[in-house]
Design a protein around this motif. Sequence first.
Motif, PDB file in Angstrom:
ATOM      1  N   PRO A 182       1.463 -16.488  -6.772  1.00  0.00           N
ATOM      2  CA  PRO A 182       2.074 -16.842  -5.480  1.00  0.00           C
ATOM      3  C   PRO A 182       1.047 -17.511  -4.576  1.00  0.00           C
ATOM      4  O   PRO A 182      -0.155 -17.206  -4.635  1.00  0.00           O
ATOM      5  CB  PRO A 182       2.501 -15.488  -4.909  1.00  0.00           C
ATOM      6  CG  PRO A 182       1.586 -14.497  -5.553  1.00  0.00           C
ATOM      7  CD  PRO A 182       1.294 -15.034  -6.924  1.00  0.00           C
ATOM      8  N   ILE A 183       1.493 -18.424  -3.736  1.00  0.00           N
ATOM      9  CA  ILE A 183       0.618 -19.042  -2.748  1.00  0.00           C
ATOM     10  C   ILE A 183       1.130 -18.821  -1.325  1.00  0.00           C
ATOM     11  O   ILE A 183       0.453 -19.176  -0.359  1.00  0.00           O
ATOM     12  CB  ILE A 183       0.437 -20.556  -3.002  1.00  0.00           C
ATOM     13  CG1 ILE A 183       1.786 -21.286  -3.009  1.00  0.00           C
ATOM     14  CG2 ILE A 183      -0.309 -20.791  -4.306  1.00  0.00           C
ATOM     15  CD1 ILE A 183       1.678 -22.796  -3.121  1.00  0.00           C
ATOM     16  N   ASP A 184       2.315 -18.252  -1.182  1.00  0.00           N
ATOM     17  CA  ASP A 184       2.896 -17.979   0.130  1.00  0.00           C
ATOM     18  C   ASP A 184       3.207 -16.482   0.220  1.00  0.00           C
ATOM     19  O   ASP A 184       4.002 -15.964  -0.548  1.00  0.00           O
ATOM     20  CB  ASP A 184       4.176 -18.794   0.326  1.00  0.00           C
ATOM     21  CG  ASP A 184       4.695 -18.724   1.763  1.00  0.00           C
ATOM     22  OD1 ASP A 184       4.309 -17.774   2.492  1.00  0.00           O
ATOM     23  OD2 ASP A 184       5.484 -19.605   2.157  1.00  0.00           O
ATOM     24  N   PHE A 185       2.554 -15.817   1.168  1.00  0.00           N
ATOM     25  CA  PHE A 185       2.700 -14.371   1.303  1.00  0.00           C
ATOM     26  C   PHE A 185       3.405 -13.978   2.613  1.00  0.00           C
ATOM     27  O   PHE A 185       3.389 -12.822   3.002  1.00  0.00           O
ATOM     28  CB  PHE A 185       1.323 -13.694   1.229  1.00  0.00           C
ATOM     29  CG  PHE A 185       0.610 -13.957  -0.065  1.00  0.00           C
ATOM     30  CD1 PHE A 185       0.807 -13.134  -1.150  1.00  0.00           C
ATOM     31  CD2 PHE A 185      -0.235 -15.044  -0.199  1.00  0.00           C
ATOM     32  CE1 PHE A 185       0.165 -13.372  -2.354  1.00  0.00           C
ATOM     33  CE2 PHE A 185      -0.888 -15.302  -1.391  1.00  0.00           C
ATOM     34  CZ  PHE A 185      -0.694 -14.460  -2.473  1.00  0.00           C
ATOM     35  N   ASP A 186       4.022 -14.954   3.274  1.00  0.00           N
ATOM     36  CA  ASP A 186       4.669 -14.679   4.559  1.00  0.00           C
ATOM     37  C   ASP A 186       5.822 -13.687   4.418  1.00  0.00           C
ATOM     38  O   ASP A 186       6.090 -12.901   5.323  1.00  0.00           O
ATOM     39  CB  ASP A 186       5.197 -15.972   5.189  1.00  0.00           C
ATOM     40  CG  ASP A 186       4.082 -16.843   5.742  1.00  0.00           C
ATOM     41  OD1 ASP A 186       3.043 -16.281   6.116  1.00  0.00           O
ATOM     42  OD2 ASP A 186       4.248 -18.070   5.795  1.00  0.00           O
ATOM     43  N   GLN A 187       6.519 -13.736   3.298  1.00  0.00           N
ATOM     44  CA  GLN A 187       7.702 -12.893   3.113  1.00  0.00           C
ATOM     45  C   GLN A 187       7.360 -11.603   2.361  1.00  0.00           C
ATOM     46  O   GLN A 187       8.141 -11.124   1.539  1.00  0.00           O
ATOM     47  CB  GLN A 187       8.790 -13.670   2.374  1.00  0.00           C
ATOM     48  CG  GLN A 187       9.427 -14.771   3.200  1.00  0.00           C
ATOM     49  CD  GLN A 187      10.461 -14.250   4.186  1.00  0.00           C
ATOM     50  OE1 GLN A 187      10.868 -13.108   4.116  1.00  0.00           O
ATOM     51  NE2 GLN A 187      10.878 -15.095   5.106  1.00  0.00           N
ATOM     52  N   GLN A 188       6.194 -11.050   2.645  1.00  0.00           N
ATOM     53  CA  GLN A 188       5.865  -9.744   2.091  1.00  0.00           C
ATOM     54  C   GLN A 188       6.699  -8.679   2.796  1.00  0.00           C
ATOM     55  O   GLN A 188       6.549  -8.441   3.981  1.00  0.00           O
ATOM     56  CB  GLN A 188       4.369  -9.446   2.273  1.00  0.00           C
ATOM     57  CG  GLN A 188       3.954  -8.021   1.945  1.00  0.00           C
ATOM     58  CD  GLN A 188       4.223  -7.648   0.504  1.00  0.00           C
ATOM     59  OE1 GLN A 188       3.820  -8.352  -0.416  1.00  0.00           O
ATOM     60  NE2 GLN A 188       4.925  -6.536   0.284  1.00  0.00           N
ATOM     61  N   SER A 189       7.625  -8.076   2.066  1.00  0.00           N
ATOM     62  CA  SER A 189       8.454  -6.951   2.523  1.00  0.00           C
ATOM     63  C   SER A 189       9.018  -7.142   3.925  1.00  0.00           C
ATOM     64  O   SER A 189       8.814  -6.320   4.796  1.00  0.00           O
ATOM     65  CB  SER A 189       7.652  -5.643   2.452  1.00  0.00           C
ATOM     66  OG  SER A 189       6.427  -5.729   3.138  1.00  0.00           O
TER      67      SER A 189
END
Length: 343
Positions: free
Chosen positions: A224-231
């Motif tokens: 993954p390169i986008d972690f904005d939508q973590q939980s």
Amino acid sequence: MQVISKRKKHYDVNADLHDYLRQYGREIDLPILYKGLTQPYESFALLDKDGEDTLWQTFIYEPTIFQEINEALTRIYALLQIAGADSVEHLRVDRVDFCTFGNSQPFRIRIINQYNDNYDYFYVKKADASRIYGLELEEMLSPSSINYLVNQDTLIEEHIVGVPGDQFIREYFGRESLNRVRVAKEFIKFNERCFARLLGDMRSYNYVVGITPDFDNEQYRVRPIDFDQQSYEGRHKIYLPQFFKDNLPVVQLCTGLLNYETIQQYQIEERALMARRANTIPYRLSNLRTCMGEDTISPPEKLKQLKEELSEYHGYTGFLDCKTMGELVFRHIDYLLFEQDLG
């Protein structure tokens, strides 16, 4: 097929998370913060090799201001990649690009080595608690390490090398040399990693595929390169990449090549690997559990929805008494990696 129609809410980094980051060497004083890059005197659209708009803007600064920015950003690159080594005179900033498309409104910094014209990238972003928790979980539970630094409201991230997922599907799936079984296996394992730690929105442009030549073929690693939508979201399918429309060719590849027993084997293998990684860092993971469990990183209605959906999906009511999204994340990790036989 899943769709995310609204931009995620920003969550500031609280004092407890700053303390956690400082304890593990992620919090460090930086020579320039995010705000220091936000005032160019000119910008223009950055086009790709085919003349198409990339949605990035290249920023141009006044010469005297750019000199200060260049010194600060090369120093940050040294802190990120070479542990703050003093010898950075051969490095310079070749380009500063800005994107309004992402939640973190990132700057992409292109650093070039003046001796050989080799270049590298890193990112300067608005620090968001959700994203930082996602980066930490990626570091601890995935097979890949990741470098990042935080200072006040600023997040510095390394560039993750790989072929963008949408490009990989478009350009590589038709190649005779592609090892399709290995690709299918890796996507099954990637899907499992995302779901276990509740990392959402893995549409094809939010991950990359690393390709490594092996002695007899190629190996693949999806990151993954986008972690904005973590939980953050309430729908459990948001955390399963298989349910996004642009990943449909991947799903068809997996179901066409792998039977149910093989898919289940790969899922169990990946859970076992994640459990093994978790067991090597119990104190750090426990500290993150405490910090994340006491933080607010999702609206109450999304927490309620996700608790109920996960409970129904797994047939396990232990999710329903979670008070925060962080607590739910770790309950889900515990269930999938250590306790699933209790469900």
